[in-house]
Design a protein around this motif. Structure first.
Motif, PDB file in Angstrom:
ATOM      1  N   ARG A  65       0.840  -1.210   0.000  1.00  0.00           N
ATOM      2  CA  ARG A  65       0.000   0.000   0.000  1.00  0.00           C
ATOM      3  C   ARG A  65       0.867   1.249   0.000  1.00  0.00           C
ATOM      4  O   ARG A  65       0.581   2.202  -0.720  1.00  0.00           O
ATOM      5  CB  ARG A  65      -0.943   0.007   1.199  1.00  0.00           C
ATOM      6  CG  ARG A  65      -2.056  -1.014   1.069  1.00  0.00           C
ATOM      7  CD  ARG A  65      -3.126  -0.837   2.099  1.00  0.00           C
ATOM      8  NE  ARG A  65      -2.587  -0.981   3.448  1.00  0.00           N
ATOM      9  CZ  ARG A  65      -3.221  -0.657   4.546  1.00  0.00           C
ATOM     10  NH1 ARG A  65      -4.424  -0.148   4.489  1.00  0.00           N
ATOM     11  NH2 ARG A  65      -2.674  -0.847   5.727  1.00  0.00           N
ATOM     12  N   ALA A  66       1.944   1.233   0.782  1.00  0.00           N
ATOM     13  CA  ALA A  66       2.831   2.399   0.851  1.00  0.00           C
ATOM     14  C   ALA A  66       3.556   2.646  -0.467  1.00  0.00           C
ATOM     15  O   ALA A  66       3.865   3.787  -0.800  1.00  0.00           O
ATOM     16  CB  ALA A  66       3.846   2.215   1.981  1.00  0.00           C
ATOM     17  N   SER A  67       3.807   1.577  -1.228  1.00  0.00           N
ATOM     18  CA  SER A  67       4.527   1.724  -2.489  1.00  0.00           C
ATOM     19  C   SER A  67       3.624   2.228  -3.613  1.00  0.00           C
ATOM     20  O   SER A  67       4.109   2.537  -4.698  1.00  0.00           O
ATOM     21  CB  SER A  67       5.167   0.394  -2.904  1.00  0.00           C
ATOM     22  OG  SER A  67       4.181  -0.505  -3.370  1.00  0.00           O
ATOM     23  N   GLY A  68       2.340   2.297  -3.356  1.00  0.00           N
ATOM     24  CA  GLY A  68       1.419   2.818  -4.358  1.00  0.00           C
ATOM     25  C   GLY A  68       0.892   1.782  -5.336  1.00  0.00           C
ATOM     26  O   GLY A  68       0.225   2.138  -6.305  1.00  0.00           O
ATOM     27  N   LYS A  70      -1.587  -0.557  -6.968  1.00  0.00           N
ATOM     28  CA  LYS A  70      -3.054  -0.606  -6.938  1.00  0.00           C
ATOM     29  C   LYS A  70      -3.475  -2.050  -6.663  1.00  0.00           C
ATOM     30  O   LYS A  70      -3.314  -2.924  -7.503  1.00  0.00           O
ATOM     31  CB  LYS A  70      -3.639  -0.118  -8.258  1.00  0.00           C
ATOM     32  CG  LYS A  70      -5.143  -0.072  -8.245  1.00  0.00           C
ATOM     33  CD  LYS A  70      -5.684   0.701  -9.416  1.00  0.00           C
ATOM     34  CE  LYS A  70      -7.173   0.661  -9.529  1.00  0.00           C
ATOM     35  NZ  LYS A  70      -7.942   0.898  -8.354  1.00  0.00           N
TER      36      LYS A  70
END
Length: 132
Positions: A65-68, A70
């Motif tokens: 989630r932190a790495s973006g 999807k």
């Protein structure tokens, strides 16, 4: 090897309780410049759940989630299932909240995982409330 080969190996390791090997392959995959996809992540999360590694599953979920990345509904359901299977109802419900915040709707797999977890925790009132 390409990402399909890595994904097949990672999924196989997860199914056979070889989570350490699955994570080594995950690291090798990234070092080779290949990006993990939702199948990769779901496979790792399922492996963590089967091995009783809720903390590792949650850390992977947080990192992704932190790495973006999807995340799709399968990834959310996989982390819900992993946490629920390991008795971490608080994290399972936090993942449910994240699933909904990401615009996904819970499905029968989501609810089945939560109901089973509540039953395992002797919390039948909550299990029945999910059923309604």
């Amino acid at each position: 090897p390409n990402s399909h080969v890595y994904n097949s190996l990672i999924a196989s390791c997860g199914k056979h309780n070889r989570v350490s090997t699955a994570f080594e392959l995950f690291e090798d995959m990234q070092a080779a410049g290949l990006r993990p996809d939702n199948f990769t992540l779901s496979s790792l999360l399922v492996g963590c759940g089967r091995a009783g590694l809720a903390d590792k599953a949650w850390q992977l979920f947080d990192d992704m989630r932190a790495s973006g990345v999807k995340l799709n509904k399968f990834v959310y359901n996989s982390v819900i299932s992993a946490c629920a299977r390991c008795g971490h109802l608080d994290r399972a419900y936090a993942a449910l909240d994240a699933l909904q915040a990401a615009g996904h709707q819970p499905d029968s797999f989501t609810y089945s995982s939560l109901i089973t977890a509540c039953g395992n925790a002797d919390d039948l009132d909550t299990a029945f409330s999910l059923f309604d």
